[in-house]
Design a protein around this motif. Structure first.
Motif, PDB file in Angstrom:
ATOM      1  N   UNK A 374     -20.411  54.794 -14.337  1.00 27.75           N
ATOM      2  CA  UNK A 374     -20.058  54.264 -13.017  1.00 27.75           C
ATOM      3  C   UNK A 374     -19.391  55.340 -12.155  1.00 27.75           C
ATOM      4  N   UNK A 375     -18.502  56.141 -12.764  1.00 27.11           N
ATOM      5  CA  UNK A 375     -17.865  57.230 -12.003  1.00 27.11           C
ATOM      6  C   UNK A 375     -18.912  58.191 -11.449  1.00 27.11           C
ATOM      7  N   UNK A 376     -19.859  58.590 -12.313  1.00 26.36           N
ATOM      8  CA  UNK A 376     -20.876  59.558 -11.887  1.00 26.36           C
ATOM      9  C   UNK A 376     -21.752  58.977 -10.773  1.00 26.36           C
ATOM     10  N   UNK A 377     -22.142  57.712 -10.928  1.00 23.70           N
ATOM     11  CA  UNK A 377     -23.006  57.087  -9.923  1.00 23.70           C
ATOM     12  C   UNK A 377     -22.280  56.967  -8.583  1.00 23.70           C
ATOM     13  N   UNK A 378     -20.996  56.673  -8.654  1.00 25.70           N
ATOM     14  CA  UNK A 378     -20.216  56.517  -7.437  1.00 25.70           C
ATOM     15  C   UNK A 378     -20.154  57.841  -6.663  1.00 25.70           C
ATOM     16  N   UNK A 379     -20.030  58.942  -7.401  1.00 23.21           N
ATOM     17  CA  UNK A 379     -19.950  60.255  -6.752  1.00 23.21           C
ATOM     18  C   UNK A 379     -21.237  60.623  -6.025  1.00 23.21           C
ATOM     19  N   UNK A 380     -22.380  60.119  -6.499  1.00 26.02           N
ATOM     20  CA  UNK A 380     -23.639  60.519  -5.867  1.00 26.02           C
ATOM     21  C   UNK A 380     -24.188  59.449  -4.926  1.00 26.02           C
ATOM     22  N   UNK A 381     -23.396  58.411  -4.671  1.00 25.14           N
ATOM     23  CA  UNK A 381     -23.851  57.367  -3.750  1.00 25.14           C
ATOM     24  C   UNK A 381     -23.973  57.916  -2.336  1.00 25.14           C
ATOM     25  N   UNK A 382     -22.916  58.549  -1.842  1.00 21.56           N
ATOM     26  CA  UNK A 382     -22.986  59.122  -0.496  1.00 21.56           C
ATOM     27  C   UNK A 382     -23.890  60.347  -0.539  1.00 21.56           C
ATOM     28  N   UNK A 383     -24.705  60.509   0.496  1.00 26.34           N
ATOM     29  CA  UNK A 383     -25.724  61.561   0.491  1.00 26.34           C
ATOM     30  C   UNK A 383     -25.100  62.954   0.383  1.00 26.34           C
ATOM     31  N   UNK A 384     -23.909  63.129   0.925  1.00 19.96           N
ATOM     32  CA  UNK A 384     -23.284  64.452   0.847  1.00 19.96           C
ATOM     33  C   UNK A 384     -22.928  64.819  -0.592  1.00 19.96           C
ATOM     34  N   UNK A 385     -22.312  63.876  -1.319  1.00 15.28           N
ATOM     35  CA  UNK A 385     -21.939  64.151  -2.707  1.00 15.28           C
ATOM     36  C   UNK A 385     -23.170  64.464  -3.547  1.00 15.28           C
ATOM     37  N   UNK A 386     -24.226  63.704  -3.305  1.00  9.81           N
ATOM     38  CA  UNK A 386     -25.478  63.899  -4.056  1.00  9.81           C
ATOM     39  C   UNK A 386     -26.062  65.285  -3.762  1.00  9.81           C
ATOM     40  N   UNK A 387     -26.072  65.656  -2.498  1.00  4.56           N
ATOM     41  CA  UNK A 387     -26.700  66.914  -2.092  1.00  4.56           C
ATOM     42  C   UNK A 387     -25.928  68.114  -2.643  1.00  4.56           C
ATOM     43  N   UNK A 388     -24.607  68.062  -2.570  1.00  2.00           N
ATOM     44  CA  UNK A 388     -23.824  69.187  -3.099  1.00  2.00           C
ATOM     45  C   UNK A 388     -23.953  69.266  -4.617  1.00  2.00           C
ATOM     46  N   UNK A 389     -24.023  68.116  -5.283  1.00  2.00           N
ATOM     47  CA  UNK A 389     -24.203  68.136  -6.742  1.00  2.00           C
ATOM     48  C   UNK A 389     -25.508  68.815  -7.123  1.00  2.00           C
ATOM     49  N   UNK A 390     -26.600  68.459  -6.458  1.00  2.00           N
ATOM     50  CA  UNK A 390     -27.873  69.069  -6.858  1.00  2.00           C
ATOM     51  C   UNK A 390     -27.897  70.553  -6.523  1.00  2.00           C
ATOM     52  N   UNK A 391     -27.179  70.945  -5.458  1.00  2.24           N
ATOM     53  CA  UNK A 391     -27.136  72.370  -5.106  1.00  2.24           C
ATOM     54  C   UNK A 391     -26.485  73.175  -6.233  1.00  2.24           C
ATOM     55  N   UNK A 392     -25.348  72.691  -6.732  1.00  2.17           N
ATOM     56  CA  UNK A 392     -24.636  73.453  -7.763  1.00  2.17           C
ATOM     57  C   UNK A 392     -25.379  73.368  -9.100  1.00  2.17           C
ATOM     58  N   UNK A 393     -25.932  72.205  -9.427  1.00  6.57           N
ATOM     59  CA  UNK A 393     -26.696  72.091 -10.675  1.00  6.57           C
ATOM     60  C   UNK A 393     -27.898  73.042 -10.651  1.00  6.57           C
ATOM     61  N   UNK A 394     -28.517  73.176  -9.486  1.00  5.69           N
ATOM     62  CA  UNK A 394     -29.661  74.079  -9.376  1.00  5.69           C
ATOM     63  C   UNK A 394     -29.209  75.531  -9.489  1.00  5.69           C
ATOM     64  N   UNK A 395     -28.093  75.851  -8.836  1.00  4.47           N
ATOM     65  CA  UNK A 395     -27.647  77.239  -8.867  1.00  4.47           C
ATOM     66  C   UNK A 395     -27.216  77.687 -10.262  1.00  4.47           C
ATOM     67  N   UNK A 396     -26.420  76.858 -10.920  1.00  4.10           N
ATOM     68  CA  UNK A 396     -25.838  77.293 -12.190  1.00  4.10           C
ATOM     69  C   UNK A 396     -26.759  77.032 -13.382  1.00  4.10           C
ATOM     70  N   UNK A 397     -27.715  76.091 -13.232  1.00  5.36           N
ATOM     71  CA  UNK A 397     -28.538  75.709 -14.380  1.00  5.36           C
ATOM     72  C   UNK A 397     -30.031  75.691 -14.089  1.00  5.36           C
ATOM     73  N   UNK A 398     -30.424  75.790 -12.804  1.00  5.31           N
ATOM     74  CA  UNK A 398     -31.833  75.604 -12.471  1.00  5.31           C
ATOM     75  C   UNK A 398     -32.303  74.194 -12.787  1.00  5.31           C
ATOM     76  N   UNK A 399     -31.363  73.234 -12.782  1.00  5.01           N
ATOM     77  CA  UNK A 399     -31.686  71.873 -13.215  1.00  5.01           C
ATOM     78  C   UNK A 399     -31.086  70.827 -12.284  1.00  5.01           C
TER      79      UNK A 399
END
Lengths: 441, 447
Positions: A374-399
């Motif tokens: 639930x904590x993780x889902x809540x963080x990615x509900x707003x489009x900004x949180x989701x977008x920044x998360x995927x940016x860092x996951x892509x940069x540090x892991x390519x994933x």
């Protein structure tokens, strides 16, 4: 859709299916898109692979100071124009500096997509690095440090104060906000050199999320970022340090604080290189501290009443999935003046020992995993949180896709793995910082 | 603009046509008990956010807000069938959580859950509302812990200056004291908390908002089934109207050794339902309500006096107030205050430019859409609106009002509400260092 759940029946951990599209421009800029047309808003984030750990010796706080300079004008925009264009489009903006990355972002109504891309591309090409802007932002950053650290009880506790106890190298141990002396001696030449070293398009990830059409957004990104000149991308050095072999302790006197506190940290496996070994520590922090049913809340706060608050988390900035090795599991507690720090530390040790020796109670793991999801889902509900998360996951892991997988990966962590993680939290491997309040000096 | 800057070669792209916010699927029902329920579908993630607002005006006996504070901190301490730890574990099972906050107007229970767990979350909420037991031992532990936390809060400059400002603005009105003193909290016993719960935790006048990937109509049935038995009767009190601001000398609160001064100026404001609200909101934005405002450009981006100056509007049930805030280095305390007064005088006497107004207008319209695009954002907005009887209709109509406001209306609102002569100023800082310079600007009072 919701349906009544009877008492005792475990809920299933749900999944999200946020789409991820990716491509790389010829200049090396990596791009990830996550369309979601349910509301007419978008977020644009640019993440540069440089943070506090990469700043030069003698220039503590420089990565953060430089973040401020990126808002002071760019190739085609005068000072203040960036703010005005974002806000006059109905949007908000900010940037933040972390141990391993620096991000810049805006979230706006989706009719401003092209404008936001233009603004980010313009400062990726050339920020306006002048002596006047530098002097102004050094003054602003000093006020930021005063309001968040120097004039505030518990300022910097423990995120600025515990790393120098735990680590030996400049990269890992220094104050990321910086000393006033270092900030004041920063020059325009330092800024130009920092920009040319770390702000190459090949050292960045651009993420766009929300109300966008993939083909249309791709064309706009090519139009605005395509001609940012390619530059050499620095090789990130290893910041590895050996684990502690004996306990380290330090005491911090905080003249303004009314009550004592203690923080402690243990090194954990590499969050990027060894994710499966790292995840049990994320679960462990929740088992110990999340809510009144957690081990340390129940023991220290509710039963023994020897602490007023307890918290536990991964990463000095509370960032379990956007930090690289080396990092740590932290526990911290505030307690009444009538209690000794040693009493709190001993109770924490006993609870960790009990978990390491006797394991988890029936149902304990699955309920913590449900709350984590639930904590993780809540963080990615707003489009900004989701977008920044995927940016860092892509940069540090390519994933970037990991955004959809994390709740399930955490749900697959076993009781044995959590117990094994608890067994590593031995006193001999930890760094401890006691905060002594002013009245007790 | 810096002199070295080359002539722009590229032009900033224009905005495309805006896309309309899709109309949310919503259902509303007032239960026989008086509880109003609003359910909205927003399905980005498989979660549900809930907010329950219970009128709590008059819950403070005299100026003593400590019973209500202890109630908020102990309502989850045990029920007829579960201890505090069991309640927390039951909530964790569904990925859920509940928290409780209180102020002189209302008690708000906030929660969230994985959407499959909504039925169970409502059962637990009902159990807390109807059978909270306030066990003596748990109340004893929590009140000591609350007292310690208040002591920590009151060591923070932002809390200290707010405490002084509220007392200065509100005098004997209930809004004067937001947080009790630690010693008041330590004196509270379970029976007083139980009595307050029986008298004031009522469905009459309460509003429950649910936002998530839910079927709104089915959710209303689910709520009726779970909370239909929460049915004690009583009277929902109203907070008396807040007194008008009384201007007067600057109040200086000493914090020896401070390396910064906390400047606060309170000014009159109007509630969201007021006819002047849209014009007033835009006037405040141009003055200091967002980053591209005159105040930020002056005292941060030009002079470097402060990190985050801002001017925001606080809405309470019985009155609204504008708060101008800046934390500045001790040595520029008086110059920074002078600039704040200068910018207030400028906005009150010279109309904004058409460009300033358009920029603020687009910001107000755009950020309203952004703020309600997440489940938590929409739930928070709806429960805030519910305090003054507003709902989704206000949210839908406010952008239209903002679009129609004229420059003349904004100038009139600025003159009427933002004139520095109507402000109340409180400064927290090192009195030895700042009394002299502040005295050069006008009379200085000490508490």
């Amino acid at each position: 859709m919701s349906a009544p759940t009877s008492a005792g029946a475990p809920v299933t951990i749900p999944a999200t299916g946020f789409p991820v599209e990716r491509f790389t421009l010829p200049n090396g800029l990596r791009v990830v898109l996550t369309p979601d047309r349910s509301a007419p808003v978008i977020a644009v984030g640019v993440v540069y692979d440089v943070g506090i750990r990469s700043e030069p010796q003698g220039r503590t706080g420089f990565a953060h100071l430089f973040e401020h300079l990126m808002f002071q004008g760019s190739e085609n925009l005068e000072k203040l124009a960036h703010f005005r264009y974002v806000q006059a489009s109905g949007g908000v903006f900010n940037g933040s500096t972390h141990l391993d990355y620096t991000d810049y972002y805006e979230t706006l109504p989706s009719n401003a997509l092209e404008r936001a891309l233009f603004l980010e591309a313009d400062r990726m090409r050339r920020p306006e690095l002048t002596a006047e802007n530098l002097a102004n932002q050094i003054a602003v950053v000093k006020e930021e440090i005063r309001v968040n650290v120097k004039n505030r009880p518990y300022g910097g506790f423990p995120w600025l104060l515990l790393p120098p106890v735990m680590f030996d190298t400049f990269a890992n141990a220094h104050d990321g906000y910086g000393s006033f002396e270092d900030l004041e001696s920063a020059t325009v030449e330092d800024a130009q050199s920092f920009f040319s070293t770390y702000y190459a398009p090949g050292n960045a990830v651009l993420a766009v999320g929300g109300d966008l059409d993939v083909a249309g957004a791709t064309a706009l990104i090519e139009r605005h970022f395509g001609d940012v000149p390619a530059r050499t991308v620095p090789t990130r050095p290893s910041f590895a340090e050996p684990d502690l072999t004996s306990e380290r302790r330090a005491v911090h006197h905080d003249a303004m604080a009314p009550l004592p506190a203690v923080a402690m940290a243990w090194r954990v496996p590499d969050p990027v290189g060894d994710l499966s070994a790292y995840l049990p520590y994320v679960v462990l922090a929740e088992v110990l501290t999340d809510g009144d049913a957690s081990r340390l809340q129940e023991r220290l706060v509710l039963t023994d009443a020897i602490a007023t608050s307890v918290s536990g988390y991964l990463g000095f900035m509370g960032d379990p999935f956007d930090v690289r090795d080396p990092t740590a599991l932290l526990l911290q507690a505030h307690f009444p003046p009538s209690v000794q720090a040693e009493t709190v530390i001993t109770a924490i040790d006993q609870e960790i020992e009990r978990l390491a020796g006797s394991g988890l109670a029936p149902g304990e793991l699955s309920r913590v995993q449900a709350r984590l999801a639930a904590h993780l889902l809540r963080e990615v509900d707003a489009v900004l949180g989701r977008t920044l998360s995927i940016a860092v996951l892509e940069q540090q892991r390519g994933r970037a896709e990991l955004i959809n997988d994390l709740p399930h990966l955490l749900a697959e962590v076993t009781a044995e793995q959590v117990v094994a993680a608890a067994q590593t939290l031995r006193p001999a491997r930890r760094a401890v910082l006691e905060l002594v309040p002013g009245s007790a000096q | 603009m810096s002199p070295q800057h080359a002539a722009p070669r590229r032009t900033v792209p224009a905005l495309e046509e805006p896309r309309a916010l899709p109309e949310p699927e919503v259902a509303e029902r007032t239960l026989a008990t008086g509880l109003k329920v609003v359910a909205v579908r927003r399905g980005t993630v498989p979660l549900v956010e809930i907010r329950l607002r219970i009128p709590f005006a008059g819950a403070a006996a005299g100026e003593d807000v400590s019973v209500a504070a202890v109630l908020a901190n102990t309502v989850l301490s045990g029920t007829g069938s579960h201890t505090n730890v069991e309640l927390a574990a039951e909530l964790q099972k569904i990925g859920g959580g509940l928290s409780v906050g209180v102020d002189p107007d209302r008690l708000v229970v906030s929660g969230n859950t994985l959407s499959d767990g909504l039925g169970r979350l409502l059962e637990i909420l009902n159990e807390v509302l109807t059978t909270a037991t306030y066990p003596e031992r748990e109340v004893g532990t929590e009140r000591e812990r609350l007292a310690d936390r208040i002591q920590i809060a009151f060591s923070q400059p932002s809390q200290l200056v707010r405490r002084a400002l509220l007392r200065r603005i509100y005098g004997t009105h209930p809004y004067a004291i937001e947080t009790p003193e630690p010693d008041q909290v330590r004196a509270i016993e379970s029976p007083a908390v139980r009595a307050l719960h029986a008298e004031r935790v009522l469905p009459v006048g309460s509003v429950l908002v649910l936002v998530g990937n839910i079927d709104p109509d089915a959710t209303l049935d689910l709520v009726e089934q779970a909370l239909g038995g929460w049915s004690p009767t009583g009277v929902a009190h109203r907070t008396p109207p807040a007194p008008p601001l009384a201007a007067g000398p600057l109040l200086l609160v000493d914090r020896p050794g401070s390396v910064q001064s906390s400047l606060r100026v309170a000014l009159p404001a109007v509630p969201r339902a007021h006819a002047d609200y849209a014009a007033f909101q835009l006037a405040n934005l141009v003055f200091g309500g967002y980053f591209s405002s005159r105040l930020v450009e002056n005292i941060r981006e030009d002079k470097g006096y402060t990190y985050s100056p801002h001017s925001s509007v606080d809405h309470s049930a019985a009155g609204s107030v504008t708060l101008v805030s800046a934390d500045v280095a001790t040595e520029v305390t008086a110059p920074a205050l002078l600039e704040i007064a200068y910018e207030l005088g400028r906005i009150a006497t010279l109309p904004p430019t058409a460009e300033e107004l358009e920029q603020a207008r687009q910001y107000a319209i755009g950020t309203l859409a952004l703020s309600v695009s997440s489940q938590a954002g929409l739930a928070g907005m709806l429960i805030a609106l519910a305090g003054t009887g507003l709902d989704l209709n206000w949210l839908a109509e406010h952008p239209i009002r903002l679009a129609k406001v004229t420059l003349e209306e904004v100038a009139a609102a600025a003159a009427g509400y933002l004139a520095p002569s109507g402000g109340v100023t409180v400064v927290l800082g090192d009195a030895e260092a700042v009394t002299g310079p502040l005295g050069a600007l006008g009379p200085v009072d000490r508490p």
